[in-house]
Design a protein around this motif. Structure first.
Motif, PDB file in Angstrom:
ATOM      1  N   ALA A 132       0.721  -1.152   0.076  1.00 31.80           N
ATOM      2  CA  ALA A 132      -0.045  -0.111   0.166  1.00 31.80           C
ATOM      3  C   ALA A 132       0.872   1.359  -0.116  1.00 31.80           C
ATOM      4  O   ALA A 132       0.315   2.494   0.040  1.00 31.80           O
ATOM      5  CB  ALA A 132      -0.963   0.087   1.237  1.00 31.80           C
ATOM      6  N   SER A 133       2.180   1.136   0.018  1.00 35.91           N
ATOM      7  CA  SER A 133       2.994   2.408  -0.043  1.00 35.91           C
ATOM      8  C   SER A 133       3.084   3.201   1.331  1.00 35.91           C
ATOM      9  O   SER A 133       3.349   4.335   1.250  1.00 35.91           O
ATOM     10  CB  SER A 133       2.925   3.255  -1.223  1.00 35.91           C
ATOM     11  OG  SER A 133       3.330   2.306  -2.399  1.00 35.91           O
ATOM     12  N   LEU A 134       2.395   2.397   2.424  1.00 33.33           N
ATOM     13  CA  LEU A 134       2.569   3.169   3.532  1.00 33.33           C
ATOM     14  C   LEU A 134       3.807   2.771   4.519  1.00 33.33           C
ATOM     15  O   LEU A 134       3.756   3.534   5.593  1.00 33.33           O
ATOM     16  CB  LEU A 134       1.212   2.704   4.386  1.00 33.33           C
ATOM     17  CG  LEU A 134      -0.078   2.987   3.965  1.00 33.33           C
ATOM     18  CD1 LEU A 134      -1.300   2.432   4.707  1.00 33.33           C
ATOM     19  CD2 LEU A 134      -0.321   4.418   3.749  1.00 33.33           C
ATOM     20  N   ARG A 157      -7.689   9.753   2.610  1.00 38.24           N
ATOM     21  CA  ARG A 157      -6.328   9.056   1.767  1.00 38.24           C
ATOM     22  C   ARG A 157      -6.886   7.714   1.132  1.00 38.24           C
ATOM     23  O   ARG A 157      -7.244   6.907   1.976  1.00 38.24           O
ATOM     24  CB  ARG A 157      -5.199   9.214   2.680  1.00 38.24           C
ATOM     25  CG  ARG A 157      -4.757  10.418   3.016  1.00 38.24           C
ATOM     26  CD  ARG A 157      -3.549  10.212   4.055  1.00 38.24           C
ATOM     27  NE  ARG A 157      -2.528   9.301   3.368  1.00 38.24           N
ATOM     28  CZ  ARG A 157      -1.192   9.362   4.000  1.00 38.24           C
ATOM     29  NH1 ARG A 157      -0.888  10.006   4.933  1.00 38.24           N
ATOM     30  NH2 ARG A 157      -0.350   8.416   3.431  1.00 38.24           N
ATOM     31  N   THR A 158      -6.736   7.749  -0.043  1.00 37.84           N
ATOM     32  CA  THR A 158      -7.037   6.512  -0.700  1.00 37.84           C
ATOM     33  C   THR A 158      -6.267   5.445  -0.375  1.00 37.84           C
ATOM     34  O   THR A 158      -6.624   4.240  -0.502  1.00 37.84           O
ATOM     35  CB  THR A 158      -7.182   6.774  -2.317  1.00 37.84           C
ATOM     36  OG1 THR A 158      -5.857   7.282  -2.633  1.00 37.84           O
ATOM     37  CG2 THR A 158      -8.271   7.786  -2.507  1.00 37.84           C
ATOM     38  N   ASP A 159      -4.843   5.562  -0.183  1.00 36.39           N
ATOM     39  CA  ASP A 159      -3.913   4.564   0.179  1.00 36.39           C
ATOM     40  C   ASP A 159      -4.333   3.852   1.405  1.00 36.39           C
ATOM     41  O   ASP A 159      -4.089   2.558   1.462  1.00 36.39           O
ATOM     42  CB  ASP A 159      -2.593   5.098   0.198  1.00 36.39           C
ATOM     43  CG  ASP A 159      -2.310   6.482   0.825  1.00 36.39           C
ATOM     44  OD1 ASP A 159      -3.327   6.853   1.488  1.00 36.39           O
ATOM     45  OD2 ASP A 159      -1.146   6.733   1.222  1.00 36.39           O
TER      46      ASP A 159
END
Length: 976
Positions: free
Chosen positions: A928-930, A962-964
């Motif tokens: 998720a690139s978090l 935030r969509t992520d």
């Protein structure tokens, strides 16, 4: 020099020999290092061109190395000149220096010109604009291509660097571009074999970068260590700063067996840590640290003697502090251990490349012995290192650098560290950081939250973050904090900072414990105080004896028959303050010998008003003008009404200045306990006088420690205090300083409840209980908490108790009863509960288990209606738990093994739902690139680091912006 280096490489290749490879991004140091290597190779190459170039190389290096010994330091050689100019220094204007530099440049140019004097230049055409230059000496030719090329416009281009992407860059000499990338594919293909391969060894690359950063800590200011590759590893040419001036050095490094970092000492390779100790002059540093700590102990004893009249403390009467170590959020408490055991665990944690800086907070009440414990640890360690170096010639133990905030309000940590190492005469803040990064030194910061005044609370992390960032996830820092309130502010500050690049940090808290009754009795027996004397004290005073400062105070009071008599009518605290004021009163004797310029009541009021001013300014110091204002308020007249008073005020306790000018002096209490007590006196004054508005103002201005709170309640009375709290509770919500006010409200209510033995009849509104709220011995027929926050709650042990809550999150609950009936608990929200402990052996920290235990024991939980609450997958529940743990621990990184499980075995919370769930959680964050899973250089087996790119609280909140984050939570529900 660049041209000559490339020419020498081309001359070697012309003989068919293998030339040393050129770096991908060489700087001055690497170009010179390559030129030296080429010079040695050319001596063994046949041919006229090679001999001529070798001579030019030799002459140029001689001129380069010689420089101008008679010039000012910044102009003596090319490296220093380069450093001087690149840091904004002006070009030399003196005729002699300019002439010498001109002769250096011209000398090298002449050497090259002489070399090429008999050569012919031929430019070979190419299919592109990048033509091939050739030098020919008779029939012997040297092709400069692909190291150099010439365009059809006769512009020469010299190789400069080769990035990973974008092609090689060539330095050019026209008016449009400084660097140009050639278009000829043949040239690029021909160049690549002449360059060093792309460095893929991250371990070596990290060592190169770390060594350069470390050397800057010992180097002259405004100079840069020059890096170059060499046969076995790499080298740095740099200027070391010493007390006698500048020492030019060339040091060689390599990765030895098992990737151990090593330095070449004469004809042998030794550990890199030994090199840093040699740079620091380790034995001298240890000796001066020991001397400084002995002076500190002498100063502490002198302060006690001058301020309190105490003689020097007998050595046998000291007792080692005991601590309880836990995680940042108070969980995972370890068994009680001695301060020496804590120091031993810090030594074990001190692995230079572990991946996370270990920050240990030393918490404890004022007077519990934090300063003594830290000073003793630093002195003992310095003495041990000094002795082992003398007897064995080596010692692997780290030194402790103790720095104290007192007297440094509004200074930066860098300033304080520089001041602490001044006596060593060969260390600076930069050198200390290098030693800390490599596990050779531990920084002990005493009272860090006092260092920047109010900034210590408003941005508790921001004041420490620059130092943590420069440690780069390595080393250990030990910090003493005044209260748990500071810890809460630090945690909140860390949460805000994560998105801005929080350092790689792991936190622990060591809570210093009060002495047990047996320890107190043993200590007092050393002073000749019988056990019967202890029994004459009130319950509150007997409890105070668990604090070493008060135990010593009682021992000294018992020595004096007058003081013993006074103690019969006063509490121990009142007697201590009375003695303190009496000693200060004697300093204000009138010039005519008729009494003092301020009597004891007036002086006591002065100190209360000064403490109030300090609290309002969020400092622990006050200007002389503040002292004068307080004196005028106390005597209700101008200072001039009492002859000599203004002149005599600066002799009061703790008045120190940066110069002999009294106007620059600052007033400070000799012990933080006196500040706490006099502040309580100021607050109690307003309560007794019914000045509730002034009480409200002070409630919001600064955080009150336990000693202040207890004296307020004791002086004003619990009923008066409770009435005042009920009066101000409705205005706190809208006021500035809400967090401070709410925390003080909680502390006062807790003290009132303990003093009365019962919950108040009125509801407690808007209070934050940052310390444990212990109701185990409290009568609680109908307690109410509304809009409060409770960190830890101990439930009542009586029968029929009732406690209702409304919008009141509680983090931890425990009960002293076996299999207790908890049906009297109303309005509880289980989602905030991180720990539930019930006797005999029930422990729950997972949300589902907490809910199960609460229901089993009769609690009607208000936020767990199955008709309303969605059913979450096991992985989603696990992720909520993991993120909650990271948030409460104020951490945003976890060091992992290759299988993505935590490297630190103490992180048991990460495996609560099983290793498979943890690995899926890590993978989901990464996808998720978090978060980012990245390798890093570490000791032992290869490790990874999970680094959150968004703080845990933001991910948990999932507020729909935030969509992520929304995608992350959706993905968890779909995973198996």
């Amino acid at each position: 020099m660049r041209f000559l280096t490339l020419l020498s490489t081309a001359a070697i290749r012309a003989t068919g020999s293998q030339a040393p490879k050129i770096g991908r991004s060489p700087g001055l140091g690497e170009w010179i290092s390559l030129l030296r290597a080429n010079g040695r190779t050319l001596k063994n190459c046949p041919g006229l061109p090679q001999a001529l170039v070798a001579r030019a190389v030799s002459r140029s290096l001689d001129l380069f190395d010689r420089g101008d010994p008679s010039a000012p330091p910044e102009f003596r050689n090319v490296k220093r000149l380069r450093d001087h100019i690149s840091h904004g220094g002006p070009l030399p204007t003196g005729h002699a220096e300019s002439a010498t530099l001109d002769s250096l440049v011209h000398g090298i140019a002449e050497a090259i010109a002489e070399c090429l004097d008999g050569a012919n230049l031929r430019i070979e055409a190419a299919s592109s604009d990048e033509q091939r230059p050739v030098f020919a000496w008779g029939g012997e030719e040297v092709l400069l291509w692909p190291l150099m090329y010439v365009t059809q416009a006769h512009t020469w281009h010299l190789y400069s660097r080769s990035a990973k992407s974008g092609g090689p860059g060539y330095m050019c000499f026209d008016t449009r571009d400084a660097i140009r990338v050639p278009s000829d594919e043949l040239l690029i293909v021909a160049l690549n074999p002449l360059l060093k391969p792309l460095r893929t060894d991250r371990t070596l690359r990290d060592f190169i970068e770390d060594a350069g950063r470390d050397l800057k800590g010992f180097a002259e200011e405004d100079t840069e260590p020059l890096y170059a590759d060499c046969e076995h590893g790499f080298e740095y040419y740099w200027d070391k700063a010493t007390s006698d001036g500048t020492m030019p050095r060339r040091d060689y490094f390599r990765l030895g067996p098992d990737n151990a970092r090593e330095w070449q000492d004469a004809d042998r390779w030794v550990p890199y840590s030994q090199y840093l100790r040699d740079l620091a002059n380790w034995h001298v540093v240890a000796t001066r640290f020991r001397q400084r700590m002995e002076q500190m102990e002498t100063r502490l004893a002198q302060d006690e003697r001058e301020t309190l009249g105490w003689p020097t403390q007998p050595q046998h009467s000291t007792r080692m502090a005991r601590v309880v170590v836990s995680d940042m959020d108070g969980s995972h408490k370890q068994p009680e251990c001695s301060f020496a055991d804590l120091v031993g665990s810090v030594d074990k944690d001190l692995q230079a490349n572990r991946g996370q800086t270990q920050v240990v907070f030393i918490n404890g009440e004022a007077g519990i012995g934090k300063t003594r414990a830290m000073v003793d640890a630093a002195r003992s360690r310095a003495r041990q290192v000094e002795q082992e170096l003398l007897e064995k010639g080596a010692c692997d133990l780290p030194l402790f650098l103790y720095v104290r905030s007192t007297g440094h309000v509004l200074d930066s940590l860098t300033t304080v560290v520089n001041g602490a190492v001044t006596a060593t005469r060969n260390l600076t803040d930069g050198g200390v950081k290098a030693l800390c990064r490599n596990g050779l030194m531990i920084l002990l910061i005493d009272g860090f939250d006092e260092l920047l005044g109010g900034a210590g609370y408003s941005d508790a992390l921001g004041s420490l973050r620059p130092w943590l960032s420069e440690l780069g996830g390595r080393g250990v820092v030990v910090v003493s904090a005044r209260s748990s309130y500071y810890m809460g502010q630090y945690r909140a500050s860390a949460e805000r900072a994560t998105d801005q690049g929080m350092p790689f940090v792991q936190h622990r808290i060591a809570e210093v414990q009060r002495w047990r009754q047996a320890e107190t009795a043993s200590f007092l027996a050393d002073y000749g105080v019988p056990a019967s004397a202890i029994e004459t004290l009130s319950r509150q005073d007997r409890e105070l004896l668990g604090l070493p400062f008060f135990a010593r105070a009682f021992a000294e009071i018992h020595r004096s028959s007058d003081s013993r008599t006074s103690l019969q009518n006063n509490s121990l605290t009142q007697q201590l303050l009375s003695q303190y004021v009496a000693r200060e009163e004697r300093k204000l004797a009138a010039e005519d010998g008729n009494g003092a310029l301020l009597n004891r009541d007036e002086l006591n009021r002065v100190f209360e008003l000064v403490a109030e001013t300090m609290a309002g300014n969020e400092e622990r110091e006050a200007a002389v003008s503040d002292l004068e204002d307080a004196a005028e308020q106390a005597i209700v007249a101008e200072l001039s009404s009492r002859k000599g008073l203004q002149k005599r005020l600066p002799v009061l306790c703790g008045l120190t200045g940066v110069s002999g000018d009294a106007s620059s002096s600052r007033f400070q209490f000799q012990h933080e306990l006196f500040f706490d007590q006099f502040l309580a006196g100021a607050i109690g004054h307003y309560l007794r006088e019914g000045q509730i508005s002034q009480f409200e103002r002070m409630l919001k201005e600064s955080h009150w420690r336990s000693a202040t709170v207890l004296r307020i309640v004791a002086a004003a009375g619990p009923d008066t205090t409770a009435a005042a709290l009920a009066e101000v509770r409705t205005t706190v919500d809208q006021a500035e300083g809400t967090t401070v006010a709410s925390t003080n409200l909680g502390a006062l209510w807790a003290a009132v409840i303990r003093a009365t033995g019962r919950m108040p009849n009125t509801a407690i509104v808007g209070a934050v209980f940052s310390e444990e709220l212990d109701l185990s011995a409290i009568d609680c027929p109908g307690g109410r908490l509304i809009d409060c926050e409770v960190d830890s709650l101990v439930l009542p042990s009586g029968k029929g108790w009732q406690l209702s809550m409304q919008s009141t999150p509680i983090k931890r609950i425990r009960s002293e009863l076996i299999s207790p009936d908890l049906s009297g608990l109303h309005g509880l929200q289980h989602k905030y509960l991180t720990q539930l402990l019930l006797k005999p052996d029930t422990f729950a920290d997972r949300s589902d288990k907490v809910l199960e235990v609460l229901r089993t024991h009769g609690v009607q939980v208000v936020d767990a209606d199955p008709e309303v609450q969605p059913k979450l997958s096991a992985l989603t529940q696990a992720s909520l738990y993991f993120l909650g743990c990271l948030s409460r621990r104020a951490e945003h990184a976890v060091v992992l093994r290759q299988d993505h499980t935590p490297e630190d075995t103490r992180l048991t919370w990460a495996l609560t739902y099983g290793a498979a769930s943890w690995r899926k959680f890590v993978k989901a964050l990464n996808e998720a690139s978090l978060a980012l899973v990245e390798p890093f250089s570490a000791s032992g087996e290869r490790k990874l680091r999970l680094r959150l790119k968004t703080n845990a609280s933001t991910i948990l909140a999932n507020d729909g912006t935030r969509t992520d984050i929304e995608g992350f939570w959706r993905s968890l529900e779909g995973r198996k």
